[in-house]
Design a protein around this motif. Sequence first.
Motif, PDB file in Angstrom:
ATOM      1  N   THR A  26       0.811  -1.170   0.043  1.00 30.69           N
ATOM      2  CA  THR A  26       0.033   0.171   0.116  1.00 30.69           C
ATOM      3  C   THR A  26       0.925   1.326   0.004  1.00 30.69           C
ATOM      4  O   THR A  26       0.702   2.264  -0.793  1.00 30.69           O
ATOM      5  CB  THR A  26      -0.956   0.101   1.271  1.00 30.69           C
ATOM      6  OG1 THR A  26      -1.934  -1.044   1.224  1.00 30.69           O
ATOM      7  CG2 THR A  26      -1.832   1.267   1.466  1.00 30.69           C
ATOM      8  N   TYR A  29       2.733   1.286  -3.515  1.00 30.96           N
ATOM      9  CA  TYR A  29       1.921   1.494  -4.717  1.00 30.96           C
ATOM     10  C   TYR A  29       0.433   1.890  -4.527  1.00 30.96           C
ATOM     11  O   TYR A  29      -0.521   1.162  -4.317  1.00 30.96           O
ATOM     12  CB  TYR A  29       1.738   0.214  -5.472  1.00 30.96           C
ATOM     13  CG  TYR A  29       3.112  -0.540  -5.813  1.00 30.96           C
ATOM     14  CD1 TYR A  29       4.036   0.171  -6.829  1.00 30.96           C
ATOM     15  CD2 TYR A  29       3.610  -1.605  -5.126  1.00 30.96           C
ATOM     16  CE1 TYR A  29       5.038  -0.318  -7.006  1.00 30.96           C
ATOM     17  CE2 TYR A  29       4.834  -2.251  -5.179  1.00 30.96           C
ATOM     18  CZ  TYR A  29       5.762  -1.403  -6.387  1.00 30.96           C
ATOM     19  OH  TYR A  29       7.023  -1.996  -6.449  1.00 30.96           O
ATOM     20  N   PRO A  30       0.250   3.198  -3.687  1.00 28.37           N
ATOM     21  CA  PRO A  30      -1.025   3.561  -3.327  1.00 28.37           C
ATOM     22  C   PRO A  30      -2.096   3.846  -4.339  1.00 28.37           C
ATOM     23  O   PRO A  30      -1.635   4.178  -5.724  1.00 28.37           O
ATOM     24  CB  PRO A  30      -0.708   4.593  -2.519  1.00 28.37           C
ATOM     25  CG  PRO A  30       0.288   5.340  -3.134  1.00 28.37           C
ATOM     26  CD  PRO A  30       1.215   4.171  -3.640  1.00 28.37           C
ATOM     27  N   ASP A  31      -3.316   3.651  -4.178  1.00 29.47           N
ATOM     28  CA  ASP A  31      -4.292   4.068  -5.123  1.00 29.47           C
ATOM     29  C   ASP A  31      -4.614   5.657  -4.745  1.00 29.47           C
ATOM     30  O   ASP A  31      -4.701   6.289  -5.749  1.00 29.47           O
ATOM     31  CB  ASP A  31      -5.610   3.390  -4.890  1.00 29.47           C
ATOM     32  CG  ASP A  31      -5.484   2.144  -5.190  1.00 29.47           C
ATOM     33  OD1 ASP A  31      -4.878   1.517  -6.105  1.00 29.47           O
ATOM     34  OD2 ASP A  31      -6.471   1.279  -4.631  1.00 29.47           O
ATOM     35  N   ILE A  32      -4.514   6.249  -3.622  1.00 26.12           N
ATOM     36  CA  ILE A  32      -4.738   7.655  -3.308  1.00 26.12           C
ATOM     37  C   ILE A  32      -3.304   7.978  -2.080  1.00 26.12           C
ATOM     38  O   ILE A  32      -3.240   7.094  -1.492  1.00 26.12           O
ATOM     39  CB  ILE A  32      -6.391   7.774  -2.517  1.00 26.12           C
ATOM     40  CG1 ILE A  32      -7.231   7.596  -3.680  1.00 26.12           C
ATOM     41  CG2 ILE A  32      -6.176   9.299  -2.273  1.00 26.12           C
ATOM     42  CD1 ILE A  32      -8.503   7.711  -3.029  1.00 26.12           C
ATOM     43  N   THR A  33      -3.079   9.451  -2.477  1.00 28.57           N
ATOM     44  CA  THR A  33      -1.970   9.671  -1.709  1.00 28.57           C
ATOM     45  C   THR A  33      -2.448  11.249  -1.144  1.00 28.57           C
ATOM     46  O   THR A  33      -2.612  11.939  -1.799  1.00 28.57           O
ATOM     47  CB  THR A  33      -0.788   9.772  -2.073  1.00 28.57           C
ATOM     48  OG1 THR A  33      -0.281   8.461  -2.430  1.00 28.57           O
ATOM     49  CG2 THR A  33       0.523  10.060  -1.106  1.00 28.57           C
ATOM     50  N   GLN A  43      -3.978   5.156   0.467  1.00 34.29           N
ATOM     51  CA  GLN A  43      -5.155   4.160   0.484  1.00 34.29           C
ATOM     52  C   GLN A  43      -4.838   3.121  -0.734  1.00 34.29           C
ATOM     53  O   GLN A  43      -4.361   3.620  -1.568  1.00 34.29           O
ATOM     54  CB  GLN A  43      -6.569   4.926   0.409  1.00 34.29           C
ATOM     55  CG  GLN A  43      -6.848   5.788   1.367  1.00 34.29           C
ATOM     56  CD  GLN A  43      -8.157   6.882   1.166  1.00 34.29           C
ATOM     57  OE1 GLN A  43      -8.815   6.396   0.072  1.00 34.29           O
ATOM     58  NE2 GLN A  43      -8.283   7.737   1.978  1.00 34.29           N
ATOM     59  N   LYS A  44      -5.619   1.972  -0.481  1.00 35.27           N
ATOM     60  CA  LYS A  44      -5.337   0.937  -1.557  1.00 35.27           C
ATOM     61  C   LYS A  44      -6.532   0.032  -1.356  1.00 35.27           C
ATOM     62  O   LYS A  44      -6.922  -0.507  -0.148  1.00 35.27           O
ATOM     63  CB  LYS A  44      -4.053   0.135  -1.551  1.00 35.27           C
ATOM     64  CG  LYS A  44      -3.729  -0.725  -2.695  1.00 35.27           C
ATOM     65  CD  LYS A  44      -2.701  -1.353  -2.800  1.00 35.27           C
ATOM     66  CE  LYS A  44      -2.184  -2.025  -3.830  1.00 35.27           C
ATOM     67  NZ  LYS A  44      -1.967  -1.280  -5.037  1.00 35.27           N
ATOM     68  N   LYS A  45      -7.042  -0.196  -2.351  1.00 37.52           N
ATOM     69  CA  LYS A  45      -8.155  -1.377  -2.534  1.00 37.52           C
ATOM     70  C   LYS A  45      -7.515  -2.881  -2.447  1.00 37.52           C
ATOM     71  O   LYS A  45      -6.921  -3.078  -3.333  1.00 37.52           O
ATOM     72  CB  LYS A  45      -9.051  -1.202  -3.665  1.00 37.52           C
ATOM     73  CG  LYS A  45     -10.403  -1.875  -3.523  1.00 37.52           C
ATOM     74  CD  LYS A  45     -11.422  -1.448  -4.633  1.00 37.52           C
ATOM     75  CE  LYS A  45     -12.511  -2.763  -4.476  1.00 37.52           C
ATOM     76  NZ  LYS A  45     -13.473  -2.582  -3.562  1.00 37.52           N
ATOM     77  N   THR A  50     -10.991  -1.717   1.521  1.00 36.50           N
ATOM     78  CA  THR A  50      -9.815  -0.605   1.425  1.00 36.50           C
ATOM     79  C   THR A  50      -9.277  -0.189   2.587  1.00 36.50           C
ATOM     80  O   THR A  50      -9.847  -0.236   3.719  1.00 36.50           O
ATOM     81  CB  THR A  50     -10.620   0.660   0.697  1.00 36.50           C
ATOM     82  OG1 THR A  50     -11.245   0.247  -0.482  1.00 36.50           O
ATOM     83  CG2 THR A  50      -9.633   1.784   0.627  1.00 36.50           C
TER      84      THR A  50
END
Length: 70
Positions: A26, A29-33, A43-45, A50
């Motif tokens: 996470t 390689y996050p989805d949102i920072t 955040q990461k799904k 999540t």
Amino acid sequence: MGFIFTIHAELRIKKRKLTKEEIIDTVKYPDITLKKYDKYYVQKKIKRGTIEVVYEKKEKFIRIITVYWL
């Protein structure tokens, strides 16, 4: 760069049935920072939902502060 987990983070990982590999993935390689007050919120799904990881960047390591489900 290495990773250090606070005692609080270790307890939360165990309580929430997560793995350190999921936490490190996470952070890398996050989805949102988001960044607030010198702390990063990523955040990461993952398969089960999540998660959000809160950490600080130091010179030689990343200090994981806490992790929780969203």
